[in-house]
Design a protein around this motif. Structure first.
Motif, short mmCIF file in Angstrom:
data_model
loop_
_atom_site.label_atom_id
_atom_site.label_comp_id
_atom_site.label_asym_id
_atom_site.label_seq_id
_atom_site.Cartn_x
_atom_site.Cartn_y
_atom_site.Cartn_z
N VAL A 184 0.84 -1.20 0.00
CA VAL A 184 0.00 0.00 0.00
C VAL A 184 0.88 1.25 0.00
CG1 VAL A 184 -1.64 1.34 1.39
CG2 VAL A 184 -2.02 -1.09 1.03
N ARG A 185 1.94 1.25 0.82
CA ARG A 185 2.87 2.39 0.83
C ARG A 185 3.49 2.60 -0.54
NH1 ARG A 185 5.54 0.14 5.09
NH2 ARG A 185 4.13 0.32 6.82
N GLY A 186 3.86 1.53 -1.20
CA GLY A 186 4.43 1.63 -2.54
C GLY A 186 3.44 2.23 -3.53
N LEU A 187 2.17 1.83 -3.43
CA LEU A 187 1.14 2.39 -4.31
C LEU A 187 0.90 3.88 -4.02
CD1 LEU A 187 -1.43 -0.54 -4.38
CD2 LEU A 187 0.05 0.23 -6.25
N GLN A 188 0.95 4.26 -2.74
CA GLN A 188 0.80 5.67 -2.39
C GLN A 188 1.96 6.49 -2.93
OE1 GLN A 188 0.42 5.31 1.87
NE2 GLN A 188 -1.80 5.51 1.79
N ASN A 189 3.16 5.96 -2.82
CA ASN A 189 4.34 6.66 -3.35
C ASN A 189 4.25 6.79 -4.87
OD1 ASN A 189 5.42 6.95 -0.80
ND2 ASN A 189 6.72 5.13 -0.96
N LEU A 190 3.78 5.74 -5.53
CA LEU A 190 3.63 5.79 -6.99
C LEU A 190 2.59 6.84 -7.38
CD1 LEU A 190 4.29 4.60 -9.78
CD2 LEU A 190 2.48 2.93 -9.36
N ALA A 191 1.47 6.89 -6.68
CA ALA A 191 0.43 7.89 -6.97
C ALA A 191 0.96 9.30 -6.75
CB ALA A 191 -0.79 7.64 -6.09
N PHE A 192 1.76 9.49 -5.70
CA PHE A 192 2.34 10.80 -5.44
C PHE A 192 3.29 11.19 -6.56
CE2 PHE A 192 5.64 13.50 -3.53
CZ PHE A 192 4.85 14.54 -3.07
N GLN A 193 4.13 10.25 -6.99
CA GLN A 193 5.09 10.52 -8.07
C GLN A 193 4.37 10.84 -9.38
OE1 GLN A 193 8.43 10.77 -7.57
NE2 GLN A 193 8.45 11.58 -9.64
N LEU A 194 3.28 10.13 -9.66
CA LEU A 194 2.50 10.41 -10.86
C LEU A 194 1.88 11.81 -10.80
CD1 LEU A 194 0.69 7.02 -11.50
CD2 LEU A 194 2.45 8.09 -12.91
N GLY A 195 1.46 12.23 -9.61
CA GLY A 195 0.92 13.58 -9.44
C GLY A 195 1.98 14.64 -9.71
N LEU A 196 3.19 14.39 -9.22
CA LEU A 196 4.29 15.33 -9.49
C LEU A 196 4.61 15.41 -10.98
CD1 LEU A 196 6.78 14.56 -6.57
CD2 LEU A 196 5.26 16.54 -6.81
N ASP A 197 4.65 14.24 -11.63
CA ASP A 197 4.92 14.21 -13.07
C ASP A 197 3.84 14.94 -13.85
OD1 ASP A 197 7.17 12.72 -12.52
OD2 ASP A 197 6.29 10.81 -13.15
N GLU A 198 2.58 14.75 -13.45
CA GLU A 198 1.46 15.42 -14.12
C GLU A 198 1.57 16.93 -13.94
OE1 GLU A 198 -2.16 15.80 -16.24
OE2 GLU A 198 -0.75 14.15 -16.03
N ALA A 199 1.90 17.38 -12.75
CA ALA A 199 2.05 18.82 -12.49
C ALA A 199 3.19 19.40 -13.33
CB ALA A 199 2.30 19.07 -11.01
N ARG A 200 4.27 18.66 -13.44
CA ARG A 200 5.41 19.11 -14.24
C ARG A 200 5.02 19.23 -15.72
NH1 ARG A 200 9.32 16.42 -11.96
NH2 ARG A 200 8.66 14.45 -12.84
N GLU A 201 4.29 18.26 -16.23
CA GLU A 201 3.87 18.30 -17.64
C GLU A 201 2.85 19.42 -17.88
OE1 GLU A 201 5.11 16.64 -20.24
OE2 GLU A 201 6.58 15.82 -18.84
N MET A 202 1.97 19.66 -16.93
CA MET A 202 1.01 20.76 -17.09
C MET A 202 1.72 22.11 -17.10
SD MET A 202 -1.98 19.53 -17.52
CE MET A 202 -3.11 20.84 -17.15
N THR A 203 2.72 22.26 -16.24
CA THR A 203 3.50 23.50 -16.22
C THR A 203 4.25 23.67 -17.54
OG1 THR A 203 3.76 23.30 -13.84
CG2 THR A 203 5.28 24.77 -14.96
N ARG A 204 4.79 22.59 -18.04
CA ARG A 204 5.51 22.62 -19.31
C ARG A 204 4.57 23.03 -20.43
NH1 ARG A 204 7.51 17.59 -22.63
NH2 ARG A 204 8.92 18.61 -24.06
N GLY A 205 3.35 22.46 -20.44
CA GLY A 205 2.37 22.82 -21.45
C GLY A 205 1.95 24.27 -21.36
#
Length: 118
Positions: A83-104
């Motif tokens: 579960v901790r691994g899945l939470q960390n993955l979801a957090f990392q995906l959120g950061l990546d999404e924010a980075r791509e939105m800023t880039r766009g």
């Protein structure tokens, strides 16, 4: 532990009652917790004659069943680690999404009234 003999099993079958006790009379059967009767009618009795699996079980694919069996075989600490691994993955995906939105945004590809569109 011995399995029951066929004669013993037949005698138990005679003890089953197929009578349905509904709560048609609120005076005789007051509902103590609202909604419990509705929930109880949705759950299958262990003595029910229907051998069809529940609807949610029929919609699962083989991969889903394998994953459920894998999770079921884990200890509590292993499951918490998963579960901790899945939470960390979801957090990392959120950061990546924010980075791509800023880039766009900086590349002006998210502009509403863009004249570049055809």
């Amino acid at each position: 532990m011995e399995s029951p003999s066929p004669e013993h099993d037949q005698s138990l079958q005679g003890l089953l009652s197929f009578e349905r006790l509904d709560r048609a009379s609120p005076d005789l059967w007051p509902e103590q917790i609202p909604g419990v009767s509705d929930f109880a009618s949705l759950t299958a009795s262990p003595y029910s004659l229907s051998s069809s699996p529940p609807k949610w079980l029929t919609e699962l694919e083989k991969d889903d069943m394998d994953m459920l069996q894998e999770f079921g075989s884990l200890t509590t600490s292993q499951l918490m680690e998963k579960v901790r691994g899945l939470q960390n993955l979801a957090f990392q995906l959120g950061l990546d999404e924010a980075r791509e939105m800023t880039r766009g945004k900086f590349l002006n590809i998210l502009e509403k009234g863009s004249s570049n569109r055809r």
